[in-house]
Design a protein around this motif. Structure first.
Motif, PDB file in Angstrom:
ATOM      1  N   VAL A  99       4.334  16.274   8.751  1.00 54.11           N
ATOM      2  CA  VAL A  99       3.668  16.981   7.662  1.00 54.11           C
ATOM      3  C   VAL A  99       4.185  16.443   6.337  1.00 54.11           C
ATOM      4  N   MET A 100       3.269  16.052   5.442  1.00 53.72           N
ATOM      5  CA  MET A 100       3.628  15.583   4.104  1.00 53.72           C
ATOM      6  C   MET A 100       3.311  16.685   3.099  1.00 53.72           C
ATOM      7  N   GLN A 101       4.202  16.844   2.118  1.00 52.98           N
ATOM      8  CA  GLN A 101       4.044  17.860   1.085  1.00 52.98           C
ATOM      9  C   GLN A 101       3.537  17.218  -0.207  1.00 52.98           C
ATOM     10  N   ASP A 102       3.139  18.063  -1.156  1.00 49.42           N
ATOM     11  CA  ASP A 102       2.664  17.593  -2.453  1.00 49.42           C
ATOM     12  C   ASP A 102       3.714  16.703  -3.111  1.00 49.42           C
ATOM     13  N   GLY A 103       3.336  15.493  -3.465  1.00 49.74           N
ATOM     14  CA  GLY A 103       4.243  14.555  -4.116  1.00 49.74           C
ATOM     15  C   GLY A 103       4.924  13.589  -3.167  1.00 49.74           C
TER      16      GLY A 103
ATOM     17  N   VAL B 124       0.855  -1.195   0.000  1.00 49.10           N
ATOM     18  CA  VAL B 124       0.000   0.000   0.000  1.00 49.10           C
ATOM     19  C   VAL B 124       0.890   1.245   0.000  1.00 49.10           C
ATOM     20  N   VAL B 125       0.623   2.173  -0.918  1.00 48.20           N
ATOM     21  CA  VAL B 125       1.375   3.425  -1.005  1.00 48.20           C
ATOM     22  C   VAL B 125       0.385   4.586  -1.013  1.00 48.20           C
ATOM     23  N   LEU B 126       0.598   5.571  -0.145  1.00 48.36           N
ATOM     24  CA  LEU B 126      -0.240   6.763  -0.100  1.00 48.36           C
ATOM     25  C   LEU B 126       0.581   7.954  -0.592  1.00 48.36           C
ATOM     26  N   THR B 127       0.027   8.705  -1.550  1.00 49.67           N
ATOM     27  CA  THR B 127       0.723   9.833  -2.159  1.00 49.67           C
ATOM     28  C   THR B 127      -0.035  11.123  -1.878  1.00 49.67           C
ATOM     29  N   MET B 128       0.679  12.123  -1.358  1.00 48.65           N
ATOM     30  CA  MET B 128       0.077  13.420  -1.057  1.00 48.65           C
ATOM     31  C   MET B 128      -0.102  14.217  -2.346  1.00 48.65           C
ATOM     32  N   THR B 129      -1.306  14.761  -2.580  1.00 49.98           N
ATOM     33  CA  THR B 129      -1.588  15.471  -3.822  1.00 49.98           C
ATOM     34  C   THR B 129      -1.953  16.934  -3.601  1.00 49.98           C
ATOM     35  N   GLY B 130      -1.855  17.437  -2.363  1.00 45.63           N
ATOM     36  CA  GLY B 130      -2.165  18.835  -2.094  1.00 45.63           C
ATOM     37  C   GLY B 130      -0.938  19.563  -1.583  1.00 45.63           C
ATOM     38  N   ASP B 131      -1.127  20.797  -1.115  1.00 40.08           N
ATOM     39  CA  ASP B 131       0.002  21.584  -0.628  1.00 40.08           C
ATOM     40  C   ASP B 131       0.706  20.886   0.531  1.00 40.08           C
ATOM     41  N   GLU B 132      -0.049  20.572   1.578  1.00 40.59           N
ATOM     42  CA  GLU B 132       0.530  19.873   2.719  1.00 40.59           C
ATOM     43  C   GLU B 132      -0.583  19.388   3.643  1.00 40.59           C
ATOM     44  N   ALA B 133      -0.253  18.387   4.455  1.00 42.21           N
ATOM     45  CA  ALA B 133      -1.221  17.870   5.434  1.00 42.21           C
ATOM     46  C   ALA B 133      -0.464  17.121   6.516  1.00 42.21           C
ATOM     47  N   TRP B 134      -0.923  17.291   7.756  1.00 40.97           N
ATOM     48  CA  TRP B 134      -0.361  16.509   8.856  1.00 40.97           C
ATOM     49  C   TRP B 134      -0.997  15.124   8.825  1.00 40.97           C
ATOM     50  N   VAL B 135      -0.174  14.106   9.100  1.00 40.92           N
ATOM     51  CA  VAL B 135      -0.688  12.735   9.076  1.00 40.92           C
ATOM     52  C   VAL B 135       0.078  11.896  10.092  1.00 40.92           C
ATOM     53  N   ARG B 136      -0.614  10.907  10.628  1.00 36.45           N
ATOM     54  CA  ARG B 136       0.024   9.969  11.561  1.00 36.45           C
ATOM     55  C   ARG B 136      -0.330   8.552  11.134  1.00 36.45           C
ATOM     56  N   PHE B 137       0.694   7.730  10.897  1.00 34.48           N
ATOM     57  CA  PHE B 137       0.511   6.316  10.586  1.00 34.48           C
ATOM     58  C   PHE B 137       1.019   5.514  11.787  1.00 34.48           C
ATOM     59  N   TYR B 138       0.250   4.510  12.192  1.00 35.79           N
ATOM     60  CA  TYR B 138       0.633   3.734  13.361  1.00 35.79           C
ATOM     61  C   TYR B 138      -0.019   2.357  13.290  1.00 35.79           C
ATOM     62  N   GLU B 139       0.542   1.431  14.078  1.00 35.73           N
ATOM     63  CA  GLU B 139      -0.032   0.098  14.173  1.00 35.73           C
ATOM     64  C   GLU B 139      -1.119   0.083  15.234  1.00 35.73           C
ATOM     65  N   ASP B 140      -2.026  -0.876  15.109  1.00 34.12           N
ATOM     66  CA  ASP B 140      -3.071  -1.021  16.118  1.00 34.12           C
ATOM     67  C   ASP B 140      -2.397  -1.301  17.459  1.00 34.12           C
ATOM     68  N   GLY B 141      -2.656  -0.465  18.428  1.00 31.86           N
ATOM     69  CA  GLY B 141      -1.972  -0.577  19.703  1.00 31.86           C
ATOM     70  C   GLY B 141      -1.102   0.631  19.982  1.00 31.86           C
ATOM     71  N   GLY B 142      -0.861   1.477  18.940  1.00 32.19           N
ATOM     72  CA  GLY B 142      -0.166   2.728  19.176  1.00 32.19           C
ATOM     73  C   GLY B 142       1.249   2.823  18.662  1.00 32.19           C
ATOM     74  N   GLU B 143       1.859   1.741  18.164  1.00 30.19           N
ATOM     75  CA  GLU B 143       3.234   1.809  17.666  1.00 30.19           C
ATOM     76  C   GLU B 143       3.294   2.728  16.452  1.00 30.19           C
ATOM     77  N   ARG B 144       4.039   3.844  16.548  1.00 30.32           N
ATOM     78  CA  ARG B 144       4.051   4.849  15.489  1.00 30.32           C
ATOM     79  C   ARG B 144       4.945   4.423  14.337  1.00 30.32           C
ATOM     80  N   LEU B 145       4.420   4.571  13.107  1.00 27.87           N
ATOM     81  CA  LEU B 145       5.185   4.304  11.892  1.00 27.87           C
ATOM     82  C   LEU B 145       5.722   5.600  11.298  1.00 27.87           C
ATOM     83  N   PHE B 146       4.915   6.643  11.316  1.00 25.27           N
ATOM     84  CA  PHE B 146       5.339   7.977  10.858  1.00 25.27           C
ATOM     85  C   PHE B 146       4.353   9.011  11.363  1.00 25.27           C
ATOM     86  N   GLU B 147       4.887  10.173  11.756  1.00 27.28           N
ATOM     87  CA  GLU B 147       4.028  11.291  12.152  1.00 27.28           C
ATOM     88  C   GLU B 147       4.701  12.582  11.725  1.00 27.28           C
TER      89      GLU B 147
END
Length: 280
Positions: free
Chosen positions: A215-219, A190-213
């Protein structure tokens, strides 16, 4: 407080005028002017101290990706009162000048390493094996879901996809075969691509283990680790993220700017969601 802010502004101005001053130098100077320790910044931004050290040293190649480098730098700048956009632009400029080296690919193969490239025969065998696997998976899916149930088309409508499909069709047609698209898989990438100016995002596993947190930019893109346990996502702008599984587009989490929380982003969950939407 005014004198402190003035000191920071003056320091920032001095660094901007110094050609050798990078984003890391400006961040470190601002932190020292405020008499803040890296541990304080780490606690406030939830960024590990080792990553903050790397940013101050300009060692972006020790960070997981370009997205991490820019997002962490922006959070650091916010914490010490510097202009986030200015710092982010500076980091992008340093990355463009070679601040982050290509990482070693899986299996020990590096881009441009001719001694480690597979032979022509092995490459053709791999392509043929992948084609047979795709055909087998498609046949299984057709049998499993039964006749009369039409699966939704999740192929991305893009020039690159069209071009790749045309080349594959021509190659297979010359061999007397029919081209078949790569099948979606419940354990696919699974790949998620940012298509706008910017957005804050948090990816984590069920249970709270953080994968990434951050701001992502366009592209910017984020690849959900294949071994992640029930990966999930929080963001206020889910409509700005394109999602693919094994390179094929699937419906976004939302078509409007509606915050999502604890949204599953595994291939299995995304495919199940697509099937439910089709059934409804």
């Amino acid at each position: 407080m005014d004198s402190e802010n003035k000191s920071i502004d003056e320091t920032e101005g001095d660094l901007m005028e110094t050609a050798s001053a990078g984003a890391g130098d400006r961040l470190r100077t601002a932190r020292e002017t405020r008499r803040m320790e890296l541990s304080h910044i780490a606690a406030e931004t939830r960024i590990p101290v080792r990553h903050l050290d790397a940013i101050e040293a300009g060692s972006y190649d020790t960070l997981p990706s370009r997205t991490y480098a820019i997002g962490f730098a922006r959070s650091y700048a916010r914490s010490v009162g510097l202009d986030e956009k200015s710092i982010a632009d500076a980091v992008r400029g340093e990355l463009a000048e070679g601040g982050m080296h290509p990482s070693v690919m899986a299996g020990g193969m590096e881009p441009g390493d001719a001694d480690k490239l597979p032979s022509r025969g092995l490459a053709w065998f791999g392509a043929f094996a992948a084609l047979l696997l795709a055909i087998g998976v498609i046949a299984f899916a057709s049998t499993y879901f039964g006749a009369g149930v039409e699966l939704p088309s999740l192929m991305a409508d893009s020039e690159e996809a069209d071009g790749a499909g045309t080349n594959q069709t021509e190659a297979l047609a010359s061999a007397g075969e029919t081209a078949a698209p790569t099948a979606l898989s419940a354990d696919g990438q699974v790949v998620l691509t940012m298509t706008g100016d910017e957005a804050w995002v948090r990816f984590y596993e069920d249970g709270g283990e953080r994968l990434f947190e951050g701001v992502m930019q366009d592209g910017d893109t984020f690849e959900v680790p294949l071994g992640a346990e029930d990966p999930r996502m929080n963001t206020g702008r889910p409509n700005l993220f394109d999602i693919t599984i094994n390179g094929q587009a699937v419906p976004p989490l939302a078509t409007e700017m509606v915050p999502v929380s604890d949204a599953p982003v595994s291939a299995l969950a995304l495919l199940a969601r697509g099937s439910e939407e089709t059934a409804n």
